[in-house]
Structure formats: structure tokens, C-alpha cells
Design an enzyme around this catalytic site. Sequence first.
Site, PDB file in Angstrom:
ATOM      1  N   HIS A   1       0.833  -1.206   0.000  1.00  0.00           N
ATOM      2  CA  HIS A   1       0.000   0.000   0.000  1.00  0.00           C
ATOM      3  C   HIS A   1       0.866   1.254   0.000  1.00  0.00           C
ATOM      4  O   HIS A   1       0.655   2.175  -0.805  1.00  0.00           O
ATOM      5  CB  HIS A   1      -0.908  -0.035   1.232  1.00  0.00           C
ATOM      6  CG  HIS A   1      -1.800   1.146   1.403  1.00  0.00           C
ATOM      7  ND1 HIS A   1      -3.141   1.148   1.068  1.00  0.00           N
ATOM      8  CD2 HIS A   1      -1.562   2.381   1.915  1.00  0.00           C
ATOM      9  CE1 HIS A   1      -3.679   2.311   1.349  1.00  0.00           C
ATOM     10  NE2 HIS A   1      -2.736   3.092   1.876  1.00  0.00           N
ATOM     11  N   GLU A   2       1.857   1.301   0.885  1.00  0.00           N
ATOM     12  CA  GLU A   2       2.675   2.502   1.006  1.00  0.00           C
ATOM     13  C   GLU A   2       3.606   2.695  -0.192  1.00  0.00           C
ATOM     14  O   GLU A   2       3.819   3.828  -0.635  1.00  0.00           O
ATOM     15  CB  GLU A   2       3.483   2.463   2.306  1.00  0.00           C
ATOM     16  CG  GLU A   2       2.647   2.402   3.580  1.00  0.00           C
ATOM     17  CD  GLU A   2       1.633   3.521   3.718  1.00  0.00           C
ATOM     18  OE1 GLU A   2       1.776   4.557   3.041  1.00  0.00           O
ATOM     19  OE2 GLU A   2       0.668   3.355   4.482  1.00  0.00           O
TER      20      GLU A   2
ATOM     21  N   ASP B   1      -9.465   9.070  -7.300  1.00  0.00           N
ATOM     22  CA  ASP B   1      -8.082   8.627  -7.119  1.00  0.00           C
ATOM     23  C   ASP B   1      -7.250   8.901  -8.367  1.00  0.00           C
ATOM     24  O   ASP B   1      -6.112   8.447  -8.472  1.00  0.00           O
ATOM     25  CB  ASP B   1      -8.033   7.138  -6.758  1.00  0.00           C
ATOM     26  CG  ASP B   1      -8.606   6.241  -7.854  1.00  0.00           C
ATOM     27  OD1 ASP B   1      -9.177   6.775  -8.829  1.00  0.00           O
ATOM     28  OD2 ASP B   1      -8.487   5.006  -7.734  1.00  0.00           O
TER      29      ASP B   1
END
Length: 316
Positions: free
Chosen positions: A226-227, A246
Site C-alpha cells: 500500500h505505502e 483517485d
Amino acid sequence: MKKVFLSAFAALVFFSCQNDQSENLDQDTNTIAQRGCASQDVLDAQLRANPALAIKMNEIEAFTQNQVLTNRLVNGKVEIPVIVNVLYRTTAQNISDAQIQSQIDVLNKDFNAANSDYNSVPALFSGVKANVGITFVLEKINRKSTTKTSWGTNDAMKKTAQGGIAPTSPTTKLNMWSCAIGGGILGYAQFPGGSSATDGVVIDSKYFGLSGSANAPFNLGRTGTHEVGHWMNLRHIWGDANCGSDLVADTPTHNTANYGVPAYPHYSTCSGTPVEMTMNYMDYTDDNGMYMFSNGQKSRMAAIFLSGGPRAAFGI
């Protein structure tokens, strides 16, 4: 699926006016009950401290959208050398070389569609699920003992003067920090465009790699996935706003973040009531509930490595 059109003015508003997201910490057990990523909060703080950053990020966004729209992306391979900086107060925080390697292994599987749950993507999204084609190689591990009980999200762990470890060659290497973050935060990343002195990804040591059943449901290394997605210019799938964007055309519009492992299909109440892509790595679901990137996200990530892109030094 949504379309993405972003004017320069709208981009500036987008980068400077995001909604804050609350984090959830079970105070009785001192364990995290819901995923908390501080990447957007850190970006908001950077924008307040340096208004010129919004203009720079707007330029990056314009470049990214142009590459996507003109189909000039190169379907090549990017290999990312990784430096891991471990800051520890306790033995448990001094995570092993094997645990660190397990995080690299997870990244390589998730970014190359080699994760065992990739085939669990529902048929509705099978046409847009992506093999990103980016690999990661662990180059070096730095370790440093500290007396800090938590580091927070002000980048202190990246600064030698504040007891941290400065990044190594951040324009050509991905720096990752493992430390006790605190405040219910699993991790955070710096988006492309920020200062090289603070560039990289921070993950709480309890959620770094395959960290064991004691740290479930965030023990499968997906906080790292995710990061790193943020580090490669991906936004949260709900756009950090109710029915937000997004900036990716092939992901459905989400109401807000999803937690746990939502039952499929989970419908959005946004316009058109689409089925939400809750299994996307950029949602807030548990580690075993996220297992795909989309082709649009792949294109967005690829753009930053092209000549003229913010991470062009890594090369395609």
C-alpha cells in the site's frame, strides 16, 4: 468506470484540500483495530509548510495524465534497489533480516501478479487487474538503537539530528524505515515531488513484512505494498474524500475507505452505485482482503519512471 479529467486549477485544489482521515487505535489492547495510513496527512502538512509543493505536484500530475492519455508509456521493467533502515528500542523492534526479506518478497509478488490471491479477483474486475512489472532488490540494511518509544509522522526517523537515519541516495534507491510510529498508524509514504531528504516509506515494525499471527490482520506485508503504491504516486482509492477521485479511470468511485474484509459485491452509494473494488491495494481493508492493482494504476505508476517524470533516475 470513471473518467479522469483534471485541470491545473482542479489539481491544485485536489492537492491542497483533502479531507483528514481518522485512525482507530484500541486503547485497551494497544493494538490497531483498523488500517491507518498517514500518507495524505503527511502530504497535507508538507503542503502547508511549502505551498510551492502544490505547483510542483500539479506539474507531475499534468505530466502523468499526458503520458497516460497519449499512450506513450513504455512497457518495460523497473528494478528498484531498496535500503531498509531499522530503528529499534526493543528486541522485537529490531526485526530480523528474514522478516525484512519477507517484505521484499511480498512486494515482488504483489507488483508482479504472483501473489497467491491474485486469481481471487472477481470476474467483474478481471479485465483490469494488472501485472505492474516492477521488481525490488534488497541492497542494504542499516540498524540503529534508540530510546524513542514512538516516532510519529513528522519524518524524525529520517533525520540524523533527531536520532533517525538519513536516506541513502533517495533519487535512485527506495528507502524504507522500520520503527515504532505510534498513534494507530501502520505506515506512510512520501508522494513524488517532495524533498529527497525525506523521501521513502515508513512502516511500523509490527507490520513490516510477514510479521506473524500476533499482528493479524496486518501481518501479510500489504502495508508495504500500500505505502509503496503511494510512493509511486497512487492515491487512496476513495480519493480521500466522500466519492472522491483517485485520478485513475478504471477504478470504481468509492464512498470512503473500506475496512476488514467486505463481502463481495459491496456497492457504492456514489453516482451509478458501482461495485467497489475493495480488494484493491489502495483501499483500507485487512491484508488478506487486498490483492490487486488496476491497469490504470499500473499506467500511473509507470509514468513516474519515464524521462521527465519525478522518478526518472530509476529508469525504464
